[in-house]
Scaffold this motif. Structure first.
Motif, PDB file in Angstrom:
ATOM      1  N   GLU A   1      -5.481   2.657  -7.779  1.00  0.00           N
ATOM      2  CA  GLU A   1      -6.554   3.603  -8.087  1.00  0.00           C
ATOM      3  C   GLU A   1      -7.874   2.866  -8.279  1.00  0.00           C
ATOM      4  O   GLU A   1      -8.933   3.329  -7.825  1.00  0.00           O
ATOM      5  CB  GLU A   1      -6.201   4.400  -9.342  1.00  0.00           C
ATOM      6  CG  GLU A   1      -7.189   5.496  -9.697  1.00  0.00           C
ATOM      7  CD  GLU A   1      -7.226   6.637  -8.684  1.00  0.00           C
ATOM      8  OE1 GLU A   1      -8.139   7.481  -8.790  1.00  0.00           O
ATOM      9  OE2 GLU A   1      -6.366   6.683  -7.773  1.00  0.00           O
TER      10      GLU A   1
ATOM     11  N   ARG B   1      -9.117   1.926  -4.865  1.00  0.00           N
ATOM     12  CA  ARG B   1      -9.635   3.081  -4.116  1.00  0.00           C
ATOM     13  C   ARG B   1     -11.089   3.378  -4.461  1.00  0.00           C
ATOM     14  O   ARG B   1     -11.842   3.890  -3.632  1.00  0.00           O
ATOM     15  CB  ARG B   1      -8.796   4.331  -4.412  1.00  0.00           C
ATOM     16  CG  ARG B   1      -7.426   4.329  -3.784  1.00  0.00           C
ATOM     17  CD  ARG B   1      -6.730   5.654  -3.971  1.00  0.00           C
ATOM     18  NE  ARG B   1      -5.330   5.536  -3.617  1.00  0.00           N
ATOM     19  CZ  ARG B   1      -4.335   5.392  -4.496  1.00  0.00           C
ATOM     20  NH1 ARG B   1      -4.610   5.391  -5.796  1.00  0.00           N
ATOM     21  NH2 ARG B   1      -3.094   5.260  -4.088  1.00  0.00           N
TER      22      ARG B   1
ATOM     23  N   LEU C   1      -3.949   0.146   0.088  1.00  0.00           N
ATOM     24  CA  LEU C   1      -4.850   1.213   0.507  1.00  0.00           C
ATOM     25  C   LEU C   1      -4.529   1.642   1.932  1.00  0.00           C
ATOM     26  O   LEU C   1      -4.219   0.820   2.789  1.00  0.00           O
ATOM     27  CB  LEU C   1      -6.308   0.753   0.430  1.00  0.00           C
ATOM     28  CG  LEU C   1      -6.862   0.369  -0.940  1.00  0.00           C
ATOM     29  CD1 LEU C   1      -8.368   0.123  -0.835  1.00  0.00           C
ATOM     30  CD2 LEU C   1      -6.565   1.429  -1.982  1.00  0.00           C
TER      31      LEU C   1
ATOM     32  N   GLU D   1      -8.484   5.325   3.146  1.00  0.00           N
ATOM     33  CA  GLU D   1      -9.014   4.851   1.866  1.00  0.00           C
ATOM     34  C   GLU D   1      -9.890   3.621   2.052  1.00  0.00           C
ATOM     35  O   GLU D   1     -10.897   3.451   1.354  1.00  0.00           O
ATOM     36  CB  GLU D   1      -7.869   4.566   0.898  1.00  0.00           C
ATOM     37  CG  GLU D   1      -7.171   5.841   0.418  1.00  0.00           C
ATOM     38  CD  GLU D   1      -5.884   5.569  -0.330  1.00  0.00           C
ATOM     39  OE1 GLU D   1      -5.424   6.477  -1.046  1.00  0.00           O
ATOM     40  OE2 GLU D   1      -5.319   4.458  -0.188  1.00  0.00           O
TER      41      GLU D   1
END
Length: 303
Positions: A188, A191, A255, A259
């Protein structure tokens, strides 16, 4: 001795012959001592200028592909020398893009390891995180975790670990690994990175980590048949920069292609004859927003 020679030359302005006469050395010994002092970090040279080394070629490359940021290093007969040269400009490119509080996502590439020795030593309020998992026990390739840690150590930045292999044993295993809290939080963070730092791999053995470590000749042939020419951190693309489905996509921990393309700044670091077509596709398709390469590769990209 190295420190004495370096101080006499760089601090006191003595030339090689003057140092040789003073210390009872030959000029060759002085020259070698100064070169060794730089290699061992006794001497660090900073050039306070943003003037490019090859301005005409840089303008030609930017004009042809519509890319604003291009960094071109000298080429050398010895590949390791060219790698170090590209690494030096890779560090300069990354540092020029950094802002306080920025996050950098690091992809899967052995070339990226050449950046860390030239990065810093300014203390930077930034975070560096892998964009993909690592290859446990790898000898030939450098993991994104190692590159992230080396960059952070060099600049006093924060490094996050993505505690996962880049390739799971099955689709089910990959889903389970991605759901682990530490893995999910690292992904996360990647990202939402401000900058992506990536190498570019090819689709022939010897030209890319993913192909070399995960694919048989049959799988490579299948990729090529689908139009794949290269990969960025495990995601394959064709000549137009379009995503090409690979045989291990559902097992990758990192990813996704979409992304990666969502990151605001995407620095590609790559060079060599076997990478010209790959780099050209990445530039044409807008996969990367900045390129760090060497003179010979840049010249091939513009002819």
């Amino acid at each position: 001795m190295l420190g004495r020679v370096a101080a006499l030359h760089y601090l006191h302005g003595m030339n090689h012959q003057e140092i040789a006469d003073l210390l009872g050395l030959s000029r060759v010994q002085v020259t070698r001592a100064l070169a060794k002092a730089r290699r061992e970090g006794i001497v660090e040279i900073r050039i306070h200028s943003d003037e490019p080394i090859f301005p005409d070629l840089q303008v030609a490359l930017a004009s042809r592909y519509g890319i604003a940021s291009t960094w071109i290093a000298p080429s050398f007969p010895e590949p390791n020398e060219t790698l170090a040269s590209v690494g030096t400009l890779g560090a300069a490119c990354l540092q020029s893009a950094l802002r306080p509080g920025a996050t950098v996502a690091v992809g899967l590439s052995t070339t990226l390891a050449s950046i860390a020795p030239h990065f810093g030593p300014d203390q930077l309020d930034v975070t560096i995180v892998p964009a993909i998992g690592s290859r446990p026990g790898a000898r030939r390739s450098v993991s994104p975790h190692e590159v992230a840690r080396q960059l952070a150590d060099a600049a006093g930045a924060r490094a996050y670990h993505l505690p996962a292999p880049y390739l799971a044993s099955s689709k089910l295993s990959a889903a389970m690994i991605r759901s682990e809290p530490d893995v999910a939080s690292a992904l996360e963070l990647a990202r939402h990175a401000d900058i992506g730092l990536f190498g570019l791999g090819g689709v022939t053995h010897g030209s890319g980590t993913v192909v070399d470590t995960t694919m048989s000749d049959e799988k490579v042939s299948q990729l090529i048949a689908r139009g794949a020419v290269g990969d960025i951190s495990g995601s394959f693309f064709d000549l137009g920069g379009r995503f090409v489905t690979g045989p291990v996509d559902d097992r990758m921990i990192g990813l996704t292609y979409a992304e990666i393309l969502a990151l605001p700044v995407r620095i590609g670091v790559a060079f060599g004859r076997d990478k010209v077509q790959v780099i050209k596709a990445a530039l044409t398709g807008g996969i990367i927003t900045a390129l760090v390469t060497d003179y010979e590769t840049a010249n091939a990209l513009t002819t």
